[in-house]
Design a protein around this motif. Structure first.
Motif, PDB file in Angstrom:
ATOM      1  N   ILE A 358     -45.621 -62.973  23.384  1.00  0.00           N
ATOM      2  CA  ILE A 358     -46.906 -63.651  23.182  1.00  0.00           C
ATOM      3  C   ILE A 358     -48.059 -62.773  23.660  1.00  0.00           C
ATOM      4  O   ILE A 358     -49.067 -62.611  22.954  1.00  0.00           O
ATOM      5  CB  ILE A 358     -46.919 -65.013  23.907  1.00  0.00           C
ATOM      6  N   GLU A 359     -47.916 -62.204  24.845  1.00  0.00           N
ATOM      7  CA  GLU A 359     -48.983 -61.360  25.375  1.00  0.00           C
ATOM      8  C   GLU A 359     -49.201 -60.127  24.502  1.00  0.00           C
ATOM      9  O   GLU A 359     -50.346 -59.689  24.305  1.00  0.00           O
ATOM     10  CB  GLU A 359     -48.670 -60.943  26.820  1.00  0.00           C
ATOM     11  N   ALA A 365     -53.903 -58.641  18.547  1.00  0.00           N
ATOM     12  CA  ALA A 365     -54.820 -59.426  17.717  1.00  0.00           C
ATOM     13  C   ALA A 365     -56.255 -59.411  18.225  1.00  0.00           C
ATOM     14  O   ALA A 365     -57.206 -59.406  17.427  1.00  0.00           O
ATOM     15  CB  ALA A 365     -54.327 -60.869  17.626  1.00  0.00           C
ATOM     16  N   LYS A 366     -56.430 -59.398  19.537  1.00  0.00           N
ATOM     17  CA  LYS A 366     -57.757 -59.620  20.114  1.00  0.00           C
ATOM     18  C   LYS A 366     -58.831 -58.663  19.591  1.00  0.00           C
ATOM     19  O   LYS A 366     -59.929 -59.117  19.229  1.00  0.00           O
ATOM     20  CB  LYS A 366     -57.673 -59.558  21.639  1.00  0.00           C
ATOM     21  N   PRO A 367     -58.573 -57.351  19.514  1.00  0.00           N
ATOM     22  CA  PRO A 367     -59.646 -56.458  19.016  1.00  0.00           C
ATOM     23  C   PRO A 367     -59.998 -56.695  17.551  1.00  0.00           C
ATOM     24  O   PRO A 367     -61.056 -56.256  17.095  1.00  0.00           O
ATOM     25  CB  PRO A 367     -59.040 -55.051  19.199  1.00  0.00           C
ATOM     26  N   ARG A 368     -59.123 -57.372  16.813  1.00  0.00           N
ATOM     27  CA  ARG A 368     -59.350 -57.559  15.372  1.00  0.00           C
ATOM     28  C   ARG A 368     -59.848 -58.965  15.028  1.00  0.00           C
ATOM     29  O   ARG A 368     -60.035 -59.273  13.853  1.00  0.00           O
ATOM     30  CB  ARG A 368     -58.053 -57.307  14.607  1.00  0.00           C
ATOM     31  N   SER A 467     -49.833 -70.828  23.564  1.00  0.00           N
ATOM     32  CA  SER A 467     -50.440 -71.226  24.839  1.00  0.00           C
ATOM     33  C   SER A 467     -50.285 -72.726  25.017  1.00  0.00           C
ATOM     34  O   SER A 467     -50.134 -73.460  24.035  1.00  0.00           O
ATOM     35  CB  SER A 467     -51.930 -70.857  24.879  1.00  0.00           C
ATOM     36  N   ASP A 468     -50.303 -73.141  26.259  1.00  0.00           N
ATOM     37  CA  ASP A 468     -50.433 -74.565  26.554  1.00  0.00           C
ATOM     38  C   ASP A 468     -51.921 -74.891  26.522  1.00  0.00           C
ATOM     39  O   ASP A 468     -52.766 -74.022  26.760  1.00  0.00           O
ATOM     40  CB  ASP A 468     -49.856 -74.892  27.930  1.00  0.00           C
ATOM     41  N   VAL A 469     -52.248 -76.129  26.242  1.00  0.00           N
ATOM     42  CA  VAL A 469     -53.646 -76.565  26.221  1.00  0.00           C
ATOM     43  C   VAL A 469     -53.767 -77.760  27.158  1.00  0.00           C
ATOM     44  O   VAL A 469     -53.033 -78.736  27.013  1.00  0.00           O
ATOM     45  CB  VAL A 469     -54.098 -76.949  24.788  1.00  0.00           C
ATOM     46  N   GLU A 470     -54.665 -77.672  28.123  1.00  0.00           N
ATOM     47  CA  GLU A 470     -54.778 -78.726  29.138  1.00  0.00           C
ATOM     48  C   GLU A 470     -55.173 -80.075  28.559  1.00  0.00           C
ATOM     49  O   GLU A 470     -54.676 -81.111  28.971  1.00  0.00           O
ATOM     50  CB  GLU A 470     -55.778 -78.310  30.219  1.00  0.00           C
ATOM     51  N   ALA A 471     -56.079 -80.070  27.606  1.00  0.00           N
ATOM     52  CA  ALA A 471     -56.518 -81.330  26.985  1.00  0.00           C
ATOM     53  C   ALA A 471     -57.004 -81.036  25.576  1.00  0.00           C
ATOM     54  O   ALA A 471     -57.740 -80.079  25.347  1.00  0.00           O
ATOM     55  CB  ALA A 471     -57.626 -81.984  27.811  1.00  0.00           C
ATOM     56  N   GLY A 472     -56.590 -81.884  24.640  1.00  0.00           N
ATOM     57  CA  GLY A 472     -56.980 -81.704  23.248  1.00  0.00           C
ATOM     58  C   GLY A 472     -56.098 -80.683  22.555  1.00  0.00           C
ATOM     59  O   GLY A 472     -55.049 -80.268  23.066  1.00  0.00           O
ATOM     60  N   PRO A 486     -49.491 -78.964  21.581  1.00  0.00           N
ATOM     61  CA  PRO A 486     -49.082 -77.576  21.816  1.00  0.00           C
ATOM     62  C   PRO A 486     -48.194 -77.435  23.049  1.00  0.00           C
ATOM     63  O   PRO A 486     -48.461 -78.043  24.089  1.00  0.00           O
ATOM     64  CB  PRO A 486     -50.410 -76.848  22.034  1.00  0.00           C
ATOM     65  N   LYS A 487     -47.135 -76.641  22.917  1.00  0.00           N
ATOM     66  CA  LYS A 487     -46.277 -76.262  24.040  1.00  0.00           C
ATOM     67  C   LYS A 487     -45.988 -74.781  23.885  1.00  0.00           C
ATOM     68  O   LYS A 487     -45.423 -74.360  22.877  1.00  0.00           O
ATOM     69  CB  LYS A 487     -44.963 -77.050  24.031  1.00  0.00           C
ATOM     70  N   LYS A 488     -46.393 -74.011  24.862  1.00  0.00           N
ATOM     71  CA  LYS A 488     -46.261 -72.558  24.779  1.00  0.00           C
ATOM     72  C   LYS A 488     -44.822 -72.139  24.510  1.00  0.00           C
ATOM     73  O   LYS A 488     -43.889 -72.627  25.159  1.00  0.00           O
ATOM     74  CB  LYS A 488     -46.767 -71.915  26.070  1.00  0.00           C
TER      75      LYS A 488
END
Length: 543
Positions: A358-359, A365-368, A467-472, A486-488
């Motif tokens: 994942i990392e 992906a991040k730079p693009r 990623s996990d998402v705390e809310a929403g 979502p569950k990582k």
């Protein structure tokens, strides 16, 4: 000078790719703004230290001269009788005071201003600020949060450590953004909150007159004449010279009088009714309808409400080990598979991607990342849309072995070929990031949507939660009332087409706004071509 050049060079290299980046659409890229701001604070503190050092020198000189002039003015002739004092007086006035002048005029702002000027080129724009404000309003609506709750920063999850409150100025800014967009519903909500905090004594540079000016006109737009009059009168009591308020008040009162006259004409002539001053309304106005027909259902599902998981349906859902129809690679290490929904059949797979994978995917992906687009059904052209707030990038197998590895794993799990599938799409959601209800497949009214690919329609969707998402951030299906959270490391899979090739319109789904947290996903869209024998044709009714 050398350290300043290094700062500028580092800043340019670090931020150059962010030009026109639409920061609010990606939390992942917004993290870079944190470091940029930290660098500005460091530069500002250097400037402060330089100013303090300069002031310390000036203060020391002033104290020294204060002692000396106190002595010299007590007996000027006696003081100047000593030739050394006479020489030093001339020297001070000719040389020393000139040096002090140069010290006072010395500009210590150069380094900070230069750094600020460089970085300002890559700052969020007016569009970002507007987008961020609208994102908060979207969260307010979707999760039914009142303005005060948002203003206090009282949100669910583990974010209490970083809780931050909105000031009067912030609330006023929110209201102005809504007003400029013709959104009087949110204008009222946020101007009322700004006024409430102002009335409570919060220190601010925003005046009550400014707030009341926007608020009175916004409530007028809702047809609430009584309250518009009350608010305008309050404004004029604070500033009797406010021309627009005076003009508005006369107009509002004229309309109110006309309304009363019409009410009088409609009353039965044989009944005597006592006329009383109308009660000012509370200001609780209804949210206007918009373009999305299933808005209420969609948002209820995002809140975890309205999920149609009946006991009868629950009994039809099972957990099992999945070996990909006895795929040799999965016989020894099958995946854990869990039914999320029975019809259409939606399954979740566990431990699909490791934390390391994942990392790496995020790093690639991040730079693009670029603003996610949607295809215009009429023109077929990709364009940005307010109903999709995220950034995405596409990864090829040649980018890194981990991409090929993840693709191969999805092929093994689904039994479908990735040879005709689209590239791996990676998405990061921004403030209130969402993708409103949509179809993944091409409908009959847009037959050319995937024509250039030459691989037919999107037969299935494989969605990885990175990623996990705390809310929403849930994935919801308004048609049949399902919500998947979502569950990582897990992934969900469903078919978009029936075995007949007809689209399954029940699969219209949405990515709910992220309330708290940072949501990363990646997905693979499998196409019809190449899967004719892997998923043979059948009846329309069969999933």
């Amino acid at each position: 000078m050398k350290s300043w050049l290094q700062v500028v060079l580092f800043t340019c290299i670090f931020l150059i790719w962010h030009t026109e980046a639409e920061f609010f659409t990606s939390i992942g890229q917004m993290t870079d703004l944190i470091y940029a701001e930290k660098d500005l604070v460091r530069s500002l503190k250097e400037y402060i230290r330089a100013e303090e050092n300069k002031l310390a020198q000036i203060k020391s000189w002033a104290e020294k001269m204060d002692v000396l002039t106190s002595k010299s003015t007590s007996d000027p002739e006696g003081y100047l009788a000593h030739p050394v004092n006479a020489y030093k007086l001339v020297k001070r006035l000719n040389t020393d005071w000139l040096e002090l002048e140069n010290l006072v005029l010395q500009d210590t702002t150069n380094g900070f201003i230069a750094n600020l000027t460089i970085q300002r080129q890559f700052f969020p724009t007016e569009e970002d600020e507007t987008g961020a404000a609208k994102a908060l309003m979207r969260l307010q609506d979707t999760y039914k949060l009142d303005s005060e709750t948002l203003s206090r920063g009282d949100l669910p999850g583990k974010c209490t450590k970083y809780r931050s409150a909105l000031t009067v100025g912030d609330c006023f800014g929110m209201g102005k953004t809504a007003y400029n967009d013709g959104d009087y519903y949110h204008t009222v909500l946020w101007m009322e909150q700004a006024l409430k905090q102002h009335d409570e004594g919060e220190d601010t540079t925003v005046s009550k007159v400014e707030i009341l000016d926007y608020l009175s006109y916004a409530v007028f737009q809702f047809g609430d004449l009584h309250r518009a009059v009350e608010l305008t009168r309050r404004l004029i009591s604070l500033d009797s010279t406010h021309e627009r308020a005076g003009s508005n008040l006369r107009y509002f009162e004229k309309l109110l009088e006309k309304e009363r006259e019409e009410e009088e004409r409609e009353k039965p002539v044989d009944k005597t009714v006592t006329t009383t001053e109308p009660v000012v309304q509370s200001g609780a106005y209804e949210r206007p309808l918009d373009y999305l027909p299933e808005r209420d259902i969609y948002e209820a599902l995002c809140r975890g409400e309205g999920v149609k998981m009946t006991p009868r349906r629950q009994k039809r859902l099972f957990c099992r080990y999945h070996d990909g129809n006895r795929n040799p690679h999965l016989l020894i290490a099958p995946f854990k598979e869990e039914d999320e929904w029975d019809s259409p059949h939606i399954v979740r797979y566990y431990d699909v991607m490791s934390d390391e994978e994942i990392e790496k995917i995020k790093q690639l992906a991040k730079p693009r990342l670029a603003r996610a687009t949607v295809r215009d059904p009429k023109t077929g052209v990709l364009t940005v849309a307010s109903y999709r707030v995220s950034k995405s990038s596409w990864l090829e197998e040649d980018d890194d072995p981990v991409v090929a590895k993840v693709n191969q794993r999805m092929q093994q799990i689904t039994g479908l070929t990735v040879k005709t599938a689209e590239l791996l799409q990676v998405a990061n959601y921004g403030m209130g990031g969402q993708y409103e209800p949509h179809f993944d497949f091409s409908r009959k009214d847009e037959p050319d949507a995937f024509k250039r690919l030459g691989t037919g329609n999107r037969v299935a969707t494989f969605l990885n939660y990175m990623s996990d998402v705390e809310a929403g951030g849930a994935t919801v299906f308004p048609d049949f009332g399902a919500a998947i959270w979502p569950k990582k490391g897990t992934a969900v899979f469903w078919y978009n087409l029936f075995r007949s090739g007809e689209g399954d319109y029940r699969t219209r789904h949405a990515a709910c706004p992220v309330l708290v947290g940072c949501k990363w996903v990646s997905n693979k869209w499998f196409h019809e071509r190449g899967n004719e024998f892997l998923r043979p044709c059948g009846r329309t009714e069969v999933d």
